[in-house]
Write a protein that holds these residues in place. Sequence first.
Motif, PDB file in Angstrom:
ATOM      1  N   PHE A  55      -5.416  -9.600  -1.359  1.00 55.37           N
ATOM      2  CA  PHE A  55      -4.009  -9.965  -1.501  1.00 55.37           C
ATOM      3  C   PHE A  55      -3.258  -9.082  -2.486  1.00 55.37           C
ATOM      4  O   PHE A  55      -2.125  -9.396  -2.856  1.00 55.37           O
ATOM      5  N   GLY A  56      -3.865  -7.999  -2.926  1.00 54.17           N
ATOM      6  CA  GLY A  56      -3.130  -7.010  -3.700  1.00 54.17           C
ATOM      7  C   GLY A  56      -2.200  -6.216  -2.802  1.00 54.17           C
ATOM      8  O   GLY A  56      -2.236  -6.321  -1.571  1.00 54.17           O
ATOM      9  N   GLU A  57      -1.358  -5.377  -3.402  1.00 55.96           N
ATOM     10  CA  GLU A  57      -0.326  -4.674  -2.632  1.00 55.96           C
ATOM     11  C   GLU A  57      -0.920  -3.810  -1.521  1.00 55.96           C
ATOM     12  O   GLU A  57      -0.489  -3.872  -0.366  1.00 55.96           O
ATOM     13  N   GLU A  58      -1.912  -3.010  -1.852  1.00 55.16           N
ATOM     14  CA  GLU A  58      -2.506  -2.133  -0.842  1.00 55.16           C
ATOM     15  C   GLU A  58      -3.242  -2.936   0.225  1.00 55.16           C
ATOM     16  O   GLU A  58      -3.159  -2.635   1.419  1.00 55.16           O
ATOM     17  N   ALA A  59      -3.962  -3.974  -0.209  1.00 54.15           N
ATOM     18  CA  ALA A  59      -4.713  -4.792   0.745  1.00 54.15           C
ATOM     19  C   ALA A  59      -3.769  -5.527   1.688  1.00 54.15           C
ATOM     20  O   ALA A  59      -4.028  -5.634   2.897  1.00 54.15           O
ATOM     21  N   LEU A  60      -2.659  -6.024   1.161  1.00 55.23           N
ATOM     22  CA  LEU A  60      -1.697  -6.728   2.022  1.00 55.23           C
ATOM     23  C   LEU A  60      -1.084  -5.779   3.049  1.00 55.23           C
ATOM     24  O   LEU A  60      -0.902  -6.140   4.215  1.00 55.23           O
ATOM     25  N   HIS A  61      -0.783  -4.581   2.615  1.00 55.11           N
ATOM     26  CA  HIS A  61      -0.222  -3.598   3.550  1.00 55.11           C
ATOM     27  C   HIS A  61      -1.187  -3.365   4.714  1.00 55.11           C
ATOM     28  O   HIS A  61      -0.774  -3.252   5.868  1.00 55.11           O
ATOM     29  N   ARG A  62      -2.456  -3.315   4.400  1.00 52.89           N
ATOM     30  CA  ARG A  62      -3.479  -3.109   5.431  1.00 52.89           C
ATOM     31  C   ARG A  62      -3.671  -4.372   6.275  1.00 52.89           C
ATOM     32  O   ARG A  62      -3.690  -4.318   7.513  1.00 52.89           O
ATOM     33  N   ASN A  63      -3.772  -5.516   5.620  1.00 55.72           N
ATOM     34  CA  ASN A  63      -4.066  -6.763   6.332  1.00 55.72           C
ATOM     35  C   ASN A  63      -2.906  -7.245   7.195  1.00 55.72           C
ATOM     36  O   ASN A  63      -3.123  -7.963   8.185  1.00 55.72           O
ATOM     37  N   PHE A  64      -1.680  -6.865   6.842  1.00 56.90           N
ATOM     38  CA  PHE A  64      -0.539  -7.296   7.632  1.00 56.90           C
ATOM     39  C   PHE A  64      -0.546  -6.678   9.031  1.00 56.90           C
ATOM     40  O   PHE A  64       0.187  -7.131   9.915  1.00 56.90           O
ATOM     41  N   GLU A  65      -1.350  -5.670   9.229  1.00 58.30           N
ATOM     42  CA  GLU A  65      -1.474  -5.081  10.564  1.00 58.30           C
ATOM     43  C   GLU A  65      -2.432  -5.884  11.446  1.00 58.30           C
ATOM     44  O   GLU A  65      -2.484  -5.664  12.655  1.00 58.30           O
ATOM     45  N   ASP A  66      -3.173  -6.803  10.849  1.00 62.03           N
ATOM     46  CA  ASP A  66      -4.087  -7.687  11.581  1.00 62.03           C
ATOM     47  C   ASP A  66      -3.331  -8.983  11.881  1.00 62.03           C
ATOM     48  O   ASP A  66      -3.182  -9.846  11.007  1.00 62.03           O
ATOM     49  N   LEU A  67      -2.847  -9.128  13.097  1.00 59.27           N
ATOM     50  CA  LEU A  67      -1.986 -10.263  13.419  1.00 59.27           C
ATOM     51  C   LEU A  67      -2.706 -11.600  13.311  1.00 59.27           C
ATOM     52  O   LEU A  67      -2.089 -12.616  12.965  1.00 59.27           O
ATOM     53  N   ASP A  68      -4.000 -11.629  13.598  1.00 63.00           N
ATOM     54  CA  ASP A  68      -4.756 -12.879  13.454  1.00 63.00           C
ATOM     55  C   ASP A  68      -4.830 -13.277  11.980  1.00 63.00           C
ATOM     56  O   ASP A  68      -4.643 -14.448  11.624  1.00 63.00           O
TER      57      ASP A  68
END
Length: 259
Positions: A55-68
């Motif tokens: 849930f850090g900035e970089e991780a969120l940027h990456r995880n937001f591409e995973d729609l599930d």
Amino acid sequence: MTKMIEGQGVWLYAVTRDADPAALGELTGVSAETPRFIEAAGLAAVVGDVPLSSFGEEALHRNFEDLDWLGAVARAHDSVIVALIDRGPAIPMRLATVYHDDDRVRHLLESRAAEFARALDQVTGRTEWGVKIFLAPAPDPSSDAGGPSPRGAGAAYLARRRAALDSREHQERCAAEQADRAHRLLAALAVDATTHPPQSRALAGEDARMILNGAYLVDHEHTLRFAEAAAACDQDNDAIRVRLTGPWPPYSFSVLEEP
């Protein structure tokens, strides 16, 4: 006392006036954590401790591409907010509002206490409702075309094409006028109203094009009247279809952008 753990952040769900533990019950948050309160300036922020690895900035940027992943997080975020609003007014915060420690959250409450107080007053005793207006299917102009054209097949085809274009343009003008009237009527029944960009067909789950995406803050005692008015707008207008959604947490009327 500051709560700061290496590798952890503080996810902010909402701000309310009372730190009532019963409001949280047995809820779990976006990281399956137990939400808690941070208090300052007569306000209470509902937060959860989350790992920055996800849930850090970089991780969120990456995880937001995973729609599930994003869908699961959004549902968990919303479930905490709904539980709070069931017990009293709360200011829902936008998804992925993360601070480094508790002191940063306290500073937010203290520095923007007046804004939070006004927003809480605004949403007290009220609920957000959504109204989505879609373009109704156009009538088939070929049904009025009559018999074969004496000018031949080519001329008949061009005539049908022109009739179809004229019909579509007329319908879209009528739909825009009807949607505007419906919005003004519904806004008059609400404490506040706003519009958002129309959603895509895929997001809206409709084949028809959305031409208005409205949000309305409605007093609890006027909910039935508002719903009846929305239904009447759907029945009384032939160029549009009206869909009422809600009730929702008052996201559209209590969002404070982060400084």
